[in-house]
Design a protein around this motif. Structure first.
Motif, PDB file in Angstrom:
ATOM      1  N   TYR A 170       0.666  -1.138   0.169  1.00  0.00           N
ATOM      2  CA  TYR A 170       0.064   0.027   0.015  1.00  0.00           C
ATOM      3  C   TYR A 170       0.665   1.362   0.020  1.00  0.00           C
ATOM      4  O   TYR A 170       1.699   1.487   0.804  1.00  0.00           O
ATOM      5  CB  TYR A 170      -0.911  -0.077   1.474  1.00  0.00           C
ATOM      6  CG  TYR A 170      -1.754  -1.208   1.336  1.00  0.00           C
ATOM      7  CD1 TYR A 170      -2.956  -1.208   0.589  1.00  0.00           C
ATOM      8  CD2 TYR A 170      -1.478  -2.300   2.114  1.00  0.00           C
ATOM      9  CE1 TYR A 170      -3.879  -2.353   0.594  1.00  0.00           C
ATOM     10  CE2 TYR A 170      -2.365  -3.188   2.272  1.00  0.00           C
ATOM     11  CZ  TYR A 170      -3.397  -3.480   1.379  1.00  0.00           C
ATOM     12  OH  TYR A 170      -4.292  -4.383   1.423  1.00  0.00           O
ATOM     13  N   SER A 205       1.809  -7.743   8.827  1.00  0.00           N
ATOM     14  CA  SER A 205       2.399  -6.474   7.991  1.00  0.00           C
ATOM     15  C   SER A 205       3.607  -5.993   8.762  1.00  0.00           C
ATOM     16  O   SER A 205       3.980  -6.558   9.814  1.00  0.00           O
ATOM     17  CB  SER A 205       1.259  -5.521   8.130  1.00  0.00           C
ATOM     18  OG  SER A 205       1.131  -5.046   9.393  1.00  0.00           O
ATOM     19  N   LEU A 211      -5.195  -1.887   8.455  1.00  0.00           N
ATOM     20  CA  LEU A 211      -6.160  -2.902   8.770  1.00  0.00           C
ATOM     21  C   LEU A 211      -7.192  -2.596   9.643  1.00  0.00           C
ATOM     22  O   LEU A 211      -6.892  -2.030  10.859  1.00  0.00           O
ATOM     23  CB  LEU A 211      -5.514  -4.377   9.093  1.00  0.00           C
ATOM     24  CG  LEU A 211      -6.347  -5.538   9.347  1.00  0.00           C
ATOM     25  CD1 LEU A 211      -7.235  -5.811   8.045  1.00  0.00           C
ATOM     26  CD2 LEU A 211      -5.780  -6.550  10.026  1.00  0.00           C
ATOM     27  N   ALA A 253      -8.600  -2.645   4.314  1.00  0.00           N
ATOM     28  CA  ALA A 253      -7.253  -2.148   4.509  1.00  0.00           C
ATOM     29  C   ALA A 253      -7.342  -0.591   3.961  1.00  0.00           C
ATOM     30  O   ALA A 253      -7.662  -0.399   2.764  1.00  0.00           O
ATOM     31  CB  ALA A 253      -6.265  -2.868   3.663  1.00  0.00           C
ATOM     32  N   SER A 263       1.817  -6.048   3.569  1.00  0.00           N
ATOM     33  CA  SER A 263       1.191  -6.959   4.261  1.00  0.00           C
ATOM     34  C   SER A 263       1.163  -8.351   3.698  1.00  0.00           C
ATOM     35  O   SER A 263       1.183  -8.241   2.175  1.00  0.00           O
ATOM     36  CB  SER A 263      -0.386  -6.542   4.569  1.00  0.00           C
ATOM     37  OG  SER A 263      -1.109  -6.709   3.538  1.00  0.00           O
TER      38      SER A 263
END
Ligand code: GA4
Length: 320
Positions: A170, A205, A211, A253, A263
């Motif tokens: 991300y 992660s 999350l 997420a 993650s």
């Protein structure tokens, strides 16, 4: 706190301490804690899991290295249809998110175009997390007083289990402070709200948040990151296998940090031809001993799950 999502529906963010299970406690205590967590949240954090640090660190380092490569090099892993590198597009039905990922099948490892070290790291990691997942599934069966205690675990231990590994990257949240009007909420969706179709998920992660789980519609509980732990969630198939005693938790997420989040999710799934029905000890205590869900094969369920949009519910299509 109330924030808005993209469709401006108010959401409640609730800070709740989520269950933690210490795998070094006595077996009976661990299974009691797991059952409680799965009935209440379908979610818990696992500490003292026994996966060696080197395995985790190696996996994380190789993942960073992979995502740091230029896009054309990442694309050498093939497109994520179903296994390979993907960016923004999630699944096959138009879902998108602020995420790039590598999706791999665990049996056999679908990973031919990547360097040997990465392949080795992934292999070692899968083996280690599968072991923890099997132990957890066995303690679940014990805690539910099911006599065949490997009834759940053998579905993911077998060589033809349809399990996956997903490595998500991300991006950091970049705020456009010059925007007019200024942005009203400091997060974006990385991977939208959904439940996992499989039996069990073990997620790990780096130390970056994102999350969140949703115990009820519109309510979100942020899960503080903990790189030393695994987060376990019940998937749809386990909800069916336990005749609805365990809940398949909705989660998502968010991209909300100035640091990138990595993650790694292991999704333990049954063989495609496995028939999903709850053990007799978990059948209803009504007169016909009927279970909530009809029998189905994992391939039938997977097809239904993959043909819907991310947030859509599928298990209710399989009610008796
Ligand atoms: C959620 C869990 C796993 O990441 C995944 C996802 C899959 C995908 O990304 O292709 C799905 C999603 C997940 C559930 C519904 C369908 C399928 C995207 C989607 C819209 C790999 C999985 O098995 O199911």
């Amino acid at each position: 706190m109330v924030v808005s999502n993209s469709t401006h529906i108010p959401e409640k963010i609730r800070q709740i301490e989520l269950p933690t299970v210490d795998l070094s406690l006595s077996r009976s205590k661990v299974s009691e804690l797991i059952i409680k967590a799965c009935e209440e949240f379908g979610f818990f954090k696992v500490v003292n899991h026994g996966v060696p640090n080197e395995i985790i660190e190696r996996m994380e380092m190789e993942s960073y290295e992979f995502f740091n490569k230029p896009v054309p090099e990442k694309q050498l892993a093939g497109a994520a249809d179903p296994f390979g590198y993907g960016s923004k597009k999630i699944g096959f039905n138009g879902d998108v998110g602020e995420v790039e990922y590598l999706l791999l099948s665990t049996n056999p490892l679908s990973f031919s175009n990547n360097p040997d070290q990465f392949r080795c790291a992934v292999r070692g990691y899968i083996e280690a997390v599968r072991k923890v997942a099997c132990e957890i599934l066995e303690m679940m069966a014990e805690g539910l007083w099911v006599s065949d205690t490997s009834v759940f675990s053998r579905l993911i231990r077998t060589v033809d289990s349809d399990s996956l590994l997903r490595i998500n990257h991300y991006p950091p949240l970049v705020l456009d402070t010059s925007a007019s009007p200024p942005p009203c909420h400091h997060h974006r969706v990385g991977f939208g709200e959904h439940t996992d179709p499989q039996i069990i998920t073990l997620l790990r992660s780096n130390d970056v948040s994102g999350l969140q789980i949703s115990p009820e519609k519109g309510v979100w509980i942020p899960v503080p990151p903990d790189p030393n732990s695994f987060f376990v969630n019940v998937g749809d198939v386990l909800q069916a296998l336990t005749n609805g005693r365990f809940v398949s938790v909705r989660h998502r997420a968010m991209v909300s940090s100035e640091k990138a989040r990595i993650s790694i999710g292991y999704f333990g799934g049954p063989p495609l031809n496995a028939i999903i029905s709850c053990p007799k000890e978990l059948e209803g205590d009504n007169k016909n001993r009927k279970s909530i869900y009809r029998e189905f094969s994992w391939s039938e369920y997977k097809e239904a799950a993959y043909s819907l949009k991310l947030g859509e519910s599928r298990l209710n299509l399989f009610l008796n």
